[in-house]
Design a protein around this motif. Sequence first.
Motif, short mmCIF file in Angstrom:
data_model
loop_
_atom_site.label_atom_id
_atom_site.label_comp_id
_atom_site.label_asym_id
_atom_site.label_seq_id
_atom_site.Cartn_x
_atom_site.Cartn_y
_atom_site.Cartn_z
N TYR A 5 -3.94 -0.29 -10.10
CA TYR A 5 -5.55 -1.27 -10.78
C TYR A 5 -5.13 -2.71 -9.07
CZ TYR A 5 -6.60 -5.39 -13.31
OH TYR A 5 -7.03 -7.03 -13.61
N ASN A 6 -3.77 -2.13 -8.43
CA ASN A 6 -3.73 -3.48 -7.48
C ASN A 6 -4.58 -2.99 -6.01
OD1 ASN A 6 -1.70 -4.44 -8.89
ND2 ASN A 6 -0.18 -2.94 -7.86
N GLN A 7 -5.32 -1.86 -6.40
CA GLN A 7 -6.10 -1.13 -5.33
C GLN A 7 -6.93 -1.91 -5.41
OE1 GLN A 7 -6.56 3.02 -4.47
NE2 GLN A 7 -4.32 3.36 -3.59
N GLY A 8 -7.74 -1.90 -6.33
CA GLY A 8 -8.39 -2.65 -7.08
C GLY A 8 -8.95 -3.90 -6.55
N ILE A 9 -7.43 -4.71 -7.30
CA ILE A 9 -7.52 -6.03 -7.00
C ILE A 9 -7.41 -6.54 -5.49
CG2 ILE A 9 -6.15 -7.87 -6.83
CD1 ILE A 9 -5.00 -7.15 -9.59
N GLU A 10 -6.85 -5.38 -4.81
CA GLU A 10 -6.90 -6.03 -3.01
C GLU A 10 -8.13 -5.54 -2.28
OE1 GLU A 10 -2.63 -4.16 -2.41
OE2 GLU A 10 -3.83 -2.65 -1.92
N ASP A 11 -9.24 -4.76 -3.15
CA ASP A 11 -10.33 -4.48 -2.29
C ASP A 11 -11.44 -5.29 -3.32
OD1 ASP A 11 -8.22 -2.16 -1.40
OD2 ASP A 11 -9.44 -1.06 -2.49
N ARG A 12 -10.72 -5.88 -3.70
CA ARG A 12 -12.27 -6.85 -4.37
C ARG A 12 -13.19 -6.56 -5.10
NH1 ARG A 12 -7.71 -9.74 -3.65
NH2 ARG A 12 -7.56 -12.08 -3.31
N VAL A 13 -12.86 -5.19 -5.55
CA VAL A 13 -13.53 -4.28 -6.12
C VAL A 13 -14.53 -4.40 -7.75
CG1 VAL A 13 -13.96 -2.79 -4.19
CG2 VAL A 13 -12.80 -2.58 -6.71
N GLY A 14 -13.63 -4.74 -8.26
CA GLY A 14 -13.91 -4.70 -10.43
C GLY A 14 -13.29 -5.79 -11.05
N THR A 15 -12.60 -6.70 -9.89
CA THR A 15 -11.90 -7.70 -11.16
C THR A 15 -11.65 -9.52 -10.15
OG1 THR A 15 -9.48 -7.88 -11.94
CG2 THR A 15 -9.62 -6.55 -9.96
N PHE A 16 -11.14 -10.23 -11.37
CA PHE A 16 -11.21 -12.22 -10.46
C PHE A 16 -10.10 -11.63 -10.10
CE2 PHE A 16 -15.20 -12.21 -12.37
CZ PHE A 16 -15.95 -13.55 -11.46
N GLU A 17 -8.65 -10.48 -10.46
CA GLU A 17 -7.70 -11.21 -10.95
C GLU A 17 -7.11 -11.28 -8.71
OE1 GLU A 17 -5.56 -11.52 -13.50
OE2 GLU A 17 -7.19 -11.63 -14.47
N THR A 18 -6.43 -11.71 -8.70
CA THR A 18 -5.78 -11.62 -7.41
C THR A 18 -3.98 -11.75 -7.26
OG1 THR A 18 -5.37 -14.58 -7.59
CG2 THR A 18 -7.36 -13.08 -6.39
N GLU A 19 -3.33 -11.22 -8.15
CA GLU A 19 -2.06 -10.75 -8.22
C GLU A 19 -2.01 -9.80 -8.72
OE1 GLU A 19 1.34 -12.06 -11.26
OE2 GLU A 19 0.10 -13.58 -11.52
N LEU A 20 -1.38 -8.85 -7.90
CA LEU A 20 -0.88 -8.12 -7.94
C LEU A 20 0.19 -7.38 -9.38
CD1 LEU A 20 0.17 -6.25 -4.59
CD2 LEU A 20 -1.87 -6.46 -5.93
N ARG A 21 -0.31 -6.46 -10.13
CA ARG A 21 0.45 -6.38 -11.08
C ARG A 21 2.21 -5.81 -10.58
NH1 ARG A 21 -3.11 -9.10 -12.18
NH2 ARG A 21 -4.03 -9.35 -14.47
#
Length: 169
Positions: free
Chosen positions: A18-34
Amino acid sequence: MWRRLATIADAAAIAHIYNQGIEDRVGTFETELRTEAMVASWFDGSHPIVVVEQEQDIIAYASTSSYRARPCYAGVGEFSVYVRRNWRGKGAGKEAMQHLLQACEAAGFWKLISRVFVENTASRGLLRSLGFREVGVYEKHGQLDGIWRDVVIVEYLFQANLSAASFGA
């Protein structure tokens, strides 16, 4: 690839993906790593989470969460699917979603929903191939890094579970 229901022991691997998805900005509005603890809280016994493994290494996951707290929405789940960077485009997301659909149908859900960035053509294509319907577009649904983003609303109906008494049976 092997797919199975996830357990709390998988929380660290799921958080990493999930954190890779957050970092890559590909699939979530979230910016805080889990963290592992944050992901462990997803395991409520009611909302299926599945993982896909390759040689006992988790490479993808798909999860559900509650849509709304109102009882009339008890059988509607929100879903997410994420794939580890080096496994994207190799079928792991499809494996995860196919298993999630089976688990949700068995759990009595009558609908899954989500929102997908309009430019995420890979996810949109995957979901269409599995029978999801694109319902419409929420314009300027949220900002990511100060930029307004539009999302496509998707849904999947479990025809066998559309009776009001089916959820949780």
